[in-house]
Design a protein around this motif. Structure first.
Motif, short mmCIF file in Angstrom:
data_model
loop_
_atom_site.label_atom_id
_atom_site.label_comp_id
_atom_site.label_asym_id
_atom_site.label_seq_id
_atom_site.Cartn_x
_atom_site.Cartn_y
_atom_site.Cartn_z
N SER A 112 32.33 48.31 27.49
CA SER A 112 32.10 47.62 28.77
C SER A 112 31.53 48.64 29.76
O SER A 112 31.48 49.85 29.49
N GLU A 113 31.12 48.16 30.91
CA GLU A 113 30.64 49.05 31.96
C GLU A 113 31.72 50.07 32.31
O GLU A 113 31.43 51.26 32.47
N LYS A 114 32.95 49.63 32.41
CA LYS A 114 34.07 50.52 32.74
C LYS A 114 34.20 51.63 31.70
O LYS A 114 34.35 52.80 32.03
N HIS A 115 34.13 51.27 30.42
CA HIS A 115 34.23 52.26 29.35
C HIS A 115 33.10 53.28 29.43
O HIS A 115 33.32 54.48 29.24
N GLU A 118 33.63 55.67 32.36
CA GLU A 118 34.68 56.64 32.02
C GLU A 118 34.14 57.71 31.08
O GLU A 118 34.41 58.90 31.26
N GLY A 152 36.60 45.38 32.13
CA GLY A 152 35.53 45.19 33.12
C GLY A 152 34.55 44.14 32.66
O GLY A 152 34.90 43.21 31.95
#
Length: 157
Positions: A112-115, A118, A152
């Motif tokens: 995801s964008e979040k991954h 990070e 996300g």
């Protein structure tokens, strides 16, 4: 910049996303639409649709990976061409999703964008993003729901 002064009738295709997540490509023709075209713009994947071309592209990327050294974070996008790259890296990636690879090892499948954010924050080395046009020549409208509901959101292209 290109100016679109002409139009053409093109097929509107629908991809079965559940099958696509299982690395199966099932496409249905939904109809036709009038789309803008320009002689200055290359049709989608007109030059690299063959299997041999995809293998050549993947081998060049892997050769570049070996030349760059292993401390590179690769963010690899969706599609059959990039799937060939994932296969050459030797991991089971996603056909529809974005995968992250570091030092030749899968960091996150269907990220995801979040991954991805990070992974970028944790990594201080080189980052390479590998994408290619997906679908047949024409205009593509794609909506993507995340496979991982907890991570996300993912943006379609």
């Amino acid at each position: 910049m290109s100016t679109f002064t002409e139009t053409s009738i093109r097929e509107v295709l629908d991809i079965d996303e559940e099958a696509y997540r299982k690395n199966e490509l099932n496409v249905r023709i939904k109809g036709e639409a009038v789309v803008p075209v320009s002689p200055a713009v290359q049709d989608g994947k007109a030059t690299s649709s063959s299997v041999d071309a995809k293998i050549d592209i993947a081998e060049r990327i892997i050769d570049d990976y070996r030349a760059q050294g292993k401390d590179v974070l690769y963010i690899i996008g969706p599609g059959t061409t990039t799937m060939e790259v994932k296969n050459k890296f030797g991991f089971d990636g996603t056909l529809l999703g974005v995968d992250a690879v570091r030092n030749g090892i899968l960091v996150k499948k269907d990220a995801s964008e979040k991954h991805l954010l990070e992974a970028l924050q944790e990594f201080e080395g080189k980052v390479a993003i590998i994408v290619s046009p997906i679908g047949q020549p024409g205009i593509h409208i794609r909506k993507r729901e995340p496979a991982d509901k907890s991570g996300g959101h993912q943006r379609g292209g």
